[in-house]
Design a protein around this motif. Structure first.
Motif, short mmCIF file in Angstrom:
data_model
loop_
_atom_site.label_atom_id
_atom_site.label_comp_id
_atom_site.label_asym_id
_atom_site.label_seq_id
_atom_site.Cartn_x
_atom_site.Cartn_y
_atom_site.Cartn_z
N ASP B 96 0.87 -1.18 0.00
CA ASP B 96 0.00 0.00 0.00
C ASP B 96 0.90 1.23 0.00
O ASP B 96 2.11 1.12 -0.21
CB ASP B 96 -1.01 -0.02 1.15
CG ASP B 96 -0.40 0.20 2.52
OD1 ASP B 96 0.83 0.43 2.59
OD2 ASP B 96 -1.14 0.15 3.52
N LEU B 98 2.08 3.19 2.31
CA LEU B 98 3.16 3.27 3.31
C LEU B 98 4.37 2.45 2.83
O LEU B 98 5.50 2.93 2.84
CB LEU B 98 2.67 2.77 4.67
CG LEU B 98 3.65 2.95 5.82
CD1 LEU B 98 3.87 4.43 6.13
CD2 LEU B 98 3.19 2.22 7.08
N THR B 101 5.94 3.95 -0.52
CA THR B 101 6.77 5.14 -0.36
C THR B 101 8.06 4.79 0.38
O THR B 101 9.11 5.37 0.09
CB THR B 101 6.01 6.25 0.39
OG1 THR B 101 5.45 5.73 1.59
CG2 THR B 101 4.90 6.82 -0.48
N THR B 128 -4.83 7.18 -4.88
CA THR B 128 -4.74 7.70 -3.52
C THR B 128 -4.14 9.09 -3.50
O THR B 128 -4.45 9.88 -2.63
CB THR B 128 -3.87 6.79 -2.62
OG1 THR B 128 -2.50 6.90 -3.03
CG2 THR B 128 -4.32 5.36 -2.69
N GLN B 130 -1.23 9.89 -2.56
CA GLN B 130 -0.46 10.06 -1.32
C GLN B 130 1.02 9.79 -1.49
O GLN B 130 1.79 10.00 -0.56
CB GLN B 130 -0.96 9.07 -0.27
CG GLN B 130 -2.40 9.23 0.11
CD GLN B 130 -2.91 8.02 0.85
OE1 GLN B 130 -2.15 7.18 1.29
NE2 GLN B 130 -4.22 7.95 1.00
N GLN B 133 3.72 12.88 -1.12
CA GLN B 133 3.88 13.39 0.24
C GLN B 133 4.53 12.34 1.14
O GLN B 133 5.38 12.66 1.99
CB GLN B 133 2.52 13.80 0.83
CG GLN B 133 1.74 14.81 0.01
CD GLN B 133 0.82 14.15 -1.00
OE1 GLN B 133 1.04 13.02 -1.43
NE2 GLN B 133 -0.21 14.87 -1.40
N GLY B 134 4.11 11.08 0.98
CA GLY B 134 4.67 10.01 1.80
C GLY B 134 6.16 9.84 1.53
O GLY B 134 6.97 9.64 2.45
N ALA B 136 8.18 12.19 0.44
CA ALA B 136 8.86 13.35 1.04
C ALA B 136 9.06 13.11 2.54
O ALA B 136 10.10 13.44 3.11
CB ALA B 136 8.06 14.62 0.80
N GLU B 137 8.06 12.49 3.16
CA GLU B 137 8.15 12.26 4.60
C GLU B 137 9.25 11.25 4.93
O GLU B 137 10.04 11.47 5.84
CB GLU B 137 6.79 11.79 5.13
CG GLU B 137 6.75 11.51 6.63
CD GLU B 137 6.98 12.74 7.49
OE1 GLU B 137 6.72 13.87 7.02
OE2 GLU B 137 7.45 12.57 8.64
N TRP B 138 9.29 10.15 4.20
CA TRP B 138 10.35 9.16 4.45
C TRP B 138 11.73 9.77 4.25
O TRP B 138 12.68 9.47 4.96
CB TRP B 138 10.22 7.94 3.52
CG TRP B 138 9.16 6.95 3.90
CD1 TRP B 138 7.98 6.74 3.24
CD2 TRP B 138 9.17 6.02 4.99
NE1 TRP B 138 7.25 5.74 3.85
CE2 TRP B 138 7.96 5.29 4.93
CE3 TRP B 138 10.06 5.75 6.04
CZ2 TRP B 138 7.63 4.29 5.86
CZ3 TRP B 138 9.74 4.76 6.96
CH2 TRP B 138 8.54 4.05 6.86
N ASN B 140 12.39 12.88 4.52
CA ASN B 140 12.48 14.11 5.31
C ASN B 140 12.87 15.30 4.43
O ASN B 140 13.71 16.12 4.80
CB ASN B 140 13.45 13.93 6.48
CG ASN B 140 13.27 15.03 7.53
OD1 ASN B 140 12.20 15.63 7.62
ND2 ASN B 140 14.31 15.29 8.30
N TRP B 141 12.25 15.37 3.26
CA TRP B 141 12.47 16.48 2.32
C TRP B 141 11.22 17.36 2.30
O TRP B 141 10.13 16.89 2.60
CB TRP B 141 12.69 15.96 0.90
CG TRP B 141 13.98 15.27 0.65
CD1 TRP B 141 15.00 15.02 1.55
CD2 TRP B 141 14.41 14.71 -0.59
NE1 TRP B 141 16.02 14.35 0.95
CE2 TRP B 141 15.70 14.14 -0.38
CE3 TRP B 141 13.86 14.63 -1.87
CZ2 TRP B 141 16.42 13.52 -1.40
CZ3 TRP B 141 14.57 14.00 -2.87
CH2 TRP B 141 15.85 13.45 -2.63
N HIS B 220 9.08 -3.74 6.27
CA HIS B 220 8.56 -2.47 5.78
C HIS B 220 8.08 -2.51 4.34
O HIS B 220 7.48 -1.56 3.86
CB HIS B 220 9.64 -1.38 5.90
CG HIS B 220 9.71 -0.75 7.25
ND1 HIS B 220 10.46 -1.26 8.27
CD2 HIS B 220 9.11 0.36 7.75
CE1 HIS B 220 10.32 -0.49 9.34
NE2 HIS B 220 9.51 0.49 9.04
N PRO B 227 -0.18 -1.37 6.26
CA PRO B 227 -1.22 -1.44 7.31
C PRO B 227 -2.62 -1.75 6.76
O PRO B 227 -3.44 -2.30 7.48
CB PRO B 227 -1.22 -0.03 7.91
CG PRO B 227 0.02 0.63 7.43
CD PRO B 227 0.41 -0.04 6.16
#
Lengths: 386, 266, 340
Positions: B96, B98, B101, B128, B130, B133-134, B136-138, B140-141, B220, B227
């Protein structure tokens, strides 16, 4: 270097010679082409065909918008004393523009649709044969069928043009012709890629499509669109042995001549006929459609001022079907006016692009001028509704 | 001035109209569907290639999926991309957003020194929206989303983009490296250049990375790292138009129209 | 399996709704989700909480309670004055880690999607995107979200049994706006968050709203053709009432009755609205390819033979100059009724 200096590019000149088979060199700049071009009738500046040829001869890069105006109608070529294949020069210039990614907006999307969907109309390939619905058409089998009905993309997907396909099916069935079609597996002919100058992509499509024809044992086929007919006849390199592409009007005219197709139901119309450029001027087929019209009882054909070799383009060729043309610059407006002047009560043609452009312009008229395809008219004369 | 190194995330998707849900098994039938590049990703690719036209640099395609995606991805090389990185391993299957990404972020980290990552706004299959953004989050950008226009200033090491918001747009600037999502239909993807297309078949232009090469954690990736679970599937109501005539008195017709409007938007 | 930062056992049985606001009012989509959230909360016997972020937003709490929430978590900070993903993701993350809700819902708007997507990864949980329906299983407290994929052709139900919060973004317009209950009270919880200017990576250079024509994402398209004539006022009124915008076929654009940017179809824009209302349009193929992706199509045309009816779900044979004003009037009347 002063501002109006231009760069002459030898390499470009050589590529153009190569792409046009040397045709561009033949031009001696008389200007007959510019004078003949229909754009002169709708735009003050017209389309400066002579200048485009001159620049091409000098190797001056041309990426201007006028490159994409040409409808490849061939009227200029017909008047050229040197016999230059001017539409081919335009296609070559367009090919160079493709290489530089400087093309009109909308055309890359059309090619992507050809690539992903196998049709230029952004329609799902899985619904290509949906128009045939419950007609119970047979998939082509060389052992059983004398001819293939090649429907083409526009008649497969455009609901208006689908009516031509259905009318033609009715006529063929009435005449007892054993024919097949290819259903969802029908490949695109590639004309839309060729006419906008993407020669390499056209060649790829053509190679694939002729391979399909060879594998399926197809030699004799009839197309609905003169555009498909033209590329099958003149631009396919590798063709099956005994290859005989026909436009459907040629096939129907044959049936009429052989008395296999008869029209018992008299009509009472005066019609005028639009010569599609790709059937008429480009392939010199002026008589087959007229022979069918003559065979329809109660139909009187009155010619427009510009007919046969001088026929005026509808404006839909050369990729213009995918580009916007301001209302004041549509050839179809002029053509519809010519049709009205004949006093005819119907305008008939034999090309889905002509039908679409002319009907669009005719619908803006105050007086009703129904636009029909010959197949649709013929169906009425066998006493059935299309 | 240095030239940007641009990565475009590209997903290969089945043509949406050819995907069916089997009414018996309730499973997705996508095996026979034709594949294409996710159309919004084509807009991201075009934006990247426009930047390359202006600034030079390189455009690399990053994708996740089975090896048979290769010919579809090579279309991107025909458009002018330089290289393909395909993240492919059985362990990545069933991911999915998570897990997806996470895996893509590992790919970008393994490539090193990437200046900017461009993604399509969303995919036509999962839709989705998503992933950018996901990702970028992983990493940290910073992120710039729903961008219709983008500039990169390599001297100041920033990206400036026009982001679509409700009823208009805002112009945002973020430091590089960053992740950008490109608004669908904000440009017209260039068609393949057949001179490039001929070279696109060269095997050296594509690298396949498996889980070992990426050094991903099995907890992961793929199904294990996801999830969410699909607990039910159904075909949506047929997309064939209903062609239903609303008839009656004008009051009855208006009433029927309001009912239709209510059901569709209110 | 990867664990979420918040373990299912420590999650509180609460439904949180992230609230977007503009100009001192909660956005419609936030109200819609509060309405659905209230229904779910009642079914479960859980409290419904609103999450408000901004510089000065505590006064909005009254609106939150009036639309059904039991509590308002209020996060005020000077760095939350305008939306940046950096500040909003950090502030939301800190608040969620304090409150540990079991369910966390957002509107599927540009900001809501950005925030939810970034936050879900930070919390190591799942996120169901653009949901068209929600329910909660009574026995397990598991959220079941309905989403669509493959261009709307496939519906899927998605759940995340072992991760918290269970996050979802909700498509605007799918749930009705709940009636407001003036004077409803609730509990306001003010949260202090730790934000610093160094955390903000995004610089807002400028912001423009209104004025741009963008039909590609409009939820309702009211399109007019030759049959409309020179005056598009009725169509504009209808579009306005339905939160949509006006498009056109080629003839009205050619005639200069409406901007070229509003032309829909092969040489114009392609639209994917929830609803397209085609007024006085004959249905040329060039136009209809532009509305193929519409969820529902209504066609109104005086010609019963018009091809547009082949491309429509609901067909009205009638004069648009009569049908449209009647429709606008009836919609206005219906709206006044619900507002009373």
């Amino acid at each position: 270097m002063s501002d109006d200096a231009v760069l002459l590019n030898d390499e470009l000149w050589e590529r153009l010679l190569e792409l046009t088979g040397g045709d561009v060199a033949l031009c001696y700049q008389c200007g007959e082409c510019t004078a003949a071009c229909p754009w002169g009738m709708v735009r003050e500046k017209g389309l400066p065909v002579r200048l485009v040829l001159r620049q091409a001869q000098l190797g001056i890069e041309n990426t201007g918008a006028e490159l994409w105006l040409c409808t490849t109608c061939g009227l200029c070529q017909a008047t050229c004393p040197r016999g230059v294949d001017i539409p081919a020069v335009f296609r070559a210039l367009r090919q160079l523009a493709w290489e530089q990614n400087r093309v009109e907006k909308g055309l890359p999307s059309m090619l992507w649709s050809l690539y992903w969907n196998s049709n230029p109309w952004s329609q799902p390939p899985s619904t290509r044969s949906a128009w045939a619905g419950n007609l119970n058409l047979e998939t082509f089998d060389p052992a059983r069928h004398e001819v293939l009905l090649y429907v083409g993309c526009t008649s497969s997907y455009n609901r208006r043009a689908q009516k031509i396909a259905r009318a033609l099916v009715t006529l063929l069935q009435k005449a007892g012709v054993s024919f097949g079609y290819l259903g969802d597996d029908e490949p695109c002919c590639g004309e839309s890629a060729l006419s906008i100058g993407n020669q390499p992509y056209f060649e790829e499509i053509a190679a694939h499509t002729s391979q399909v024809f060879i594998e399926k044992g197809i030699t004799r086929l009839m197309t609905i669109s003169p555009h498909c007919y033209d590329v099958f006849k003149n631009h396919y390199q590798e063709v099956p042995p005994g290859w005989q592409p026909l436009h459907y009007t040629q096939y129907l005219a044959e049936l009429v001549d052989q008395d296999r197709l008869v029209f018992p139901h008299p009509l009472d119309f005066q019609v005028t006929y639009q010569d599609p450029c790709y059937l008429g001027r480009l392939n010199e087929e002026y008589e087959a459609p007229r022979r069918i019209l003559k065979a329809l009882p109660g139909i009187e054909l009155v010619e427009m001022t510009d007919n046969r070799q001088a026929g005026l383009c509808c404006g839909g060729g050369g990729g213009r079907m995918w580009l916007e043309t301001p209302a004041s610059e549509r050839f179809a407006e002029l053509r519809v006016a010519q049709a009205l002047n004949t006093g005819a009560d119907h305008l008939v043609t034999a090309c889905p692009f002509c039908l679409s452009c002319l009907e669009d312009s005719a619908s803006a008229l105050s007086r009703a001028l129904p636009v029909l395809d010959i197949a649709e008219l013929a169906v009425q004369a066998i006493g059935e509704r299309s | 001035m240095t030239e940007p190194r641009i990565v475009v995330c590209v997903k290969v998707v089945p043509k949406p109209e050819e995907v069916r849900v089997d009414p018996q098994t309730r499973l997705l039938e996508r095996a026979n569907a034709r594949a294409e590049i996710n159309p919004p990703d084509m807009n991201a690719l075009e934006m990247a290639l426009t930047l390359k036209d202006r600034l030079s640099g390189t455009v690399e395609i990053l994708s996740m999926g089975p090896p048979y995606f290769e010919p579809v991805l090579r279309v991107g090389l025909g458009m002018g991309a330089d290289h393909i990185h395909l993240l492919s391993d059985r362990a990545f299957g069933g991911a999915d957003t998570l897990a997806t990404t996470y895996t893509l972020a590992h790919g970008i980290e393994r490539l090193r020194s990437v200046d900017i990552v461009l993604c399509g706004e969303e995919s036509s299959d999962g839709a989705t929206g998503q992933v950018p953004q996901g990702l970028a989050e992983w990493l940290n950008w910073p992120q710039l989303t729903l961008v219709t226009e983008l500039e990169i200033d390599m001297e100041r090491h920033v990206a400036r983009g026009q982001r679509s918001i409700k009823g208009g747009y805002e112009i945002l600037e973020v430091p590089l490296p960053c992740v950008v999502s490109v608004k669908t239909a904000s440009n017209e993807p260039r068609f393949m250049d057949f001179r490039l297309k001929a070279q696109a078949a060269s095997p050296g232009r594509m690298k396949v990375w498996d889980a070992a090469a990426l050094k991903t954690d099995v907890n992961h990736t793929g199904l294990a790292g996801s999830p969410t679970r699909v607990s039910g599937l159904a075909s949506a109501a047929s997309r064939e138009r209903k062609r239903e005539r609303l008839t009656g008195t004008s009051e009855e017709i208006i009433k029927a129209l309001i009912e239709v409007i209510r059901n569709s938007v209110m | 399996m990867v664990d979420s930062l918040i373990h299912p056992h420590e999650a509180k049985p609460e439904i949180w709704v992230y609230l977007e606001h503009e100009g001192g009012n909660l956005q419609t989509v936030s109200l819609e989700i509060l309405g659905k959230g209230r229904q779910l909360a009642d079914e479960m016997g859980w409290p419904l909480c609103g999450l408000l972020l901004g510089e000065h937003v505590v006064h909005l709490a009254a609106q939150v309670f009036e639309h059904g929430a039991d509590r308002a978590w209020v996060v005020e900070h000077p760095l939350l004055g305008s939306f940046t993903i950096d500040a909003y993701a950090a502030a939301t993350f800190q608040t969620v880690m304090k409150g540990k809700p079991s369910v966390l819902l957002f509107g599927a708007t540009p900001d809501g999607r950005d925030l939810a997507a970034r936050l879900a990864v930070r919390l190591r949980t799942g996120l169901n995107a653009d949901c068209t329906d929600l329910r909660i299983k009574r026995e397990s407290g598991v959220l079941v979200s309905e989403v669509s994929g493959f261009g709307g052709g496939v519906l899927a139900l998605i759940e995340m049994p072992d991760h918290r919060p269970q996050m979802a973004t909700v498509r605007p317009g799918v749930f009705p706006v709940p009636g407001s209950m003036p004077g409803s009270q609730g509990e306001t919880i003010s949260v202090r968050v730790d934000l610093s200017p160094q955390m903000i990576k995004t610089r807002i250079i400028e912001r423009h709203t209104s004025s741009t024509i963008d039909l590609t994402r409009v939820p309702v398209l009211v399109a007019g053709g030759r049959g409309v004539g020179p005056d598009f006022t009725d169509l504009e009124q209808l579009a306005h009432l339905l939160g949509g915008d006006v498009g056109a076929t080629r003839p009205p654009v050619d005639a200069g009755y409406i901007e070229r940017e509003r032309q829909v179809g092969q040489t114009g824009v392609g639209c994917s609205p929830e609803l397209a209302i085609c007024c006085g349009i004959s249905g040329a193929f060039h136009f209809v390819v532009g509305i193929e992706k519409a969820e529902t199509v209504i066609a109104i045309n005086s010609d019963p033979e018009a091809p547009i009816f082949d491309y429509a779900d609901y067909c009205v044979v009638g004069d648009i100059h009569k049908v449209l004003p009647d429709l606008v009037q009836a919609l206005q009347a219906a709206r006044e009724l619900t507002h009373d």
